[in-house]
Design an enzyme around this catalytic site. Structure first.
Site, PDB file in Angstrom:
ATOM      1  CE  LYS A   1      -3.907  -2.315   1.963  1.00 44.49           C
ATOM      2  NZ  LYS A   1      -4.652  -2.846   3.385  1.00 44.49           N
TER       3      LYS A   1
ATOM      4  CD  GLN B   1      -4.082  -4.170   6.435  1.00 43.36           C
ATOM      5  OE1 GLN B   1      -4.045  -3.314   5.424  1.00 43.36           O
ATOM      6  NE2 GLN B   1      -4.476  -5.224   5.516  1.00 43.36           N
TER       7      GLN B   1
ATOM      8  CG  ASP C   1     -10.069   0.127   4.464  1.00 44.17           C
ATOM      9  OD1 ASP C   1      -9.654  -0.798   3.009  1.00 44.17           O
ATOM     10  OD2 ASP C   1      -8.812  -0.339   5.159  1.00 44.17           O
TER      11      ASP C   1
HETATM   12  N1  GUN Z   1      -7.215  -6.960   6.026  1.00 43.23           N
HETATM   13  C1  GUN Z   1      -7.274  -7.916   4.731  1.00 43.23           C
HETATM   14  N2  GUN Z   1      -8.571  -6.858   3.799  1.00 43.23           N
HETATM   15  C2  GUN Z   1      -7.897  -6.019   3.893  1.00 43.23           C
HETATM   16  C3  GUN Z   1      -8.043  -4.895   3.416  1.00 43.23           C
HETATM   17  O1  GUN Z   1      -8.296  -3.823   2.098  1.00 43.23           O
HETATM   18  N3  GUN Z   1      -8.209  -3.444   4.055  1.00 43.23           N
HETATM   19  C4  GUN Z   1      -7.680  -4.032   5.618  1.00 43.23           C
HETATM   20  N4  GUN Z   1      -7.602  -1.840   6.022  1.00 43.23           N
HETATM   21  N5  GUN Z   1      -7.506  -4.740   6.464  1.00 43.23           N
HETATM   22  C5  GUN Z   1      -8.061  -5.674   5.133  1.00 43.23           C
END
Ligand code: GUN
Length: 279
Positions: free
Chosen positions: A52, A96, A119
């Site tokens: 990311k 996350q 998100d």
């Molecule tokens: N954990 C698994 N997929 C995601 C996601 O798309 N965003 C976040 N913040 N955590 C995750």
């Protein structure tokens, strides 16, 4: 023989478009930043977080990272989120998941200001999706829509079967397909006659978290098959929820794993970040 949907290429196209938009915004003096929070050192989460941050660098937006120890208290994390909510130089915030077991995940998600929730997990953004209003949409399902649209696959009037009902993928996926005027069926672990229902799908979207669960017996001849799963098999090779070798000869289009849905999640996260600082 199915046509492969190239998620790697489509995600690169999207990131390149965003890179141009970011450069144009910079010329107008508009700049933004994403805050990425990770609590603990789960190896899979670390890979996602690193990717990311790399994507931010690629499209030209600043990222600020908070790598917090596993023992961080919920109160401390909520304090950091609160500060980021109030920080005008930060446009997007993501924490996350999963967070450590001593934290209430829903409480953390609700603490992020909805207008910074890139998100798309906050109940306000999920609610906006339900009623067809503007808001951030969960990145993986938004990525699937882009894969279909950019592959010129018609959605309207098609029977779409979504297998899986998670808050992050299955539920928003079904809502997005409904918004695109598909007829939508959601299946899950308690569904009876799963095979028969999947076999009725024009577009089959699989997000169940079980390696190679869906084989040719679940697929109608000529169906479009989208595989959201990602696993490592016994030989340490990546595979999806779909048994690719079995399904591919029957499908008209199929996403590979890796290189299908996977790269789209981060591309759509970047899209949400750019939207966050254009508002
Ligand atoms: N954990 C698994 N997929 C995601 C996601 O798309 N965003 C976040 N913040 N955590 C995750």
């Amino acid at each position: 023989m199915a046509l492969l949907i190239d998620g790697k290429q489509i995600s690169t196209d999207i990131k390149d478009e965003l890179k141009e938009t970011v450069a144009r915004l910079k010329e107008q003096g508009i700049e933004g930043a994403l805050a990425v929070i990770q609590v603990g050192a789960d190896p899979a989460s670390s890979v996602y977080v690193r990717n990311k941050k790399k994507a931010c660098e690629y499209i030209g937006i600043r990222s600020v990272s908070y790598e917090l120890p596993e023992e961080t208290t919920e109160e401390e994390l909520l304090g950091i989120i609160e500060k980021l909510n109030e920080d005008n130089t930060i446009n997007g915030i993501l924490c996350q998941l999963p967070v450590p077991a001593h934290m209430d995940e829903n409480k953390i998600i609700r603490a992020i200001a909805p207008q910074k929730d890139v998100d798309g997990f906050h109940t306000q953004n999920v609610g906006a999706l339900v009623v067809g209003q503007e808001g951030f949409v969960s990145c993986t399902p938004a990525g699937v829509i882009q894969l279909l649209k950019r592959s010129d696959i018609a959605i309207e009037g098609k029977h779409c079967v979504v297998v899986g009902r998670s808050n992050i993928v299955g539920k928003p996926m079904a809502l997005l397909m409904l918004q695109e005027n598909a007829t939508v069926t959601i299946c899950h672990s308690r569904t009876k006659n799963l095979k028969e229902i999947c076999k009725e799908a024009d577009i089959l979207i699989v997000a169940i978290g079980k390696p190679k669960f869906i084989n040719a017996d679940y697929v109608k001849e000529g169906a479009v098959v989208i595989d959201v799963g990602i696993h490592r098999n016994e030989n340490n090779k990546l595979c999806g929820d779909v048994d690719f070798d079995s399904v591919e000869p029957k499908a008209s289009y199929i996403t590979p794993v890796p290189g299908g849905v996977g790269p789209m999640t981060i591309a759509m996260l970047m899209n949400n970040c750019v939207e966050a600082f254009m508002d």
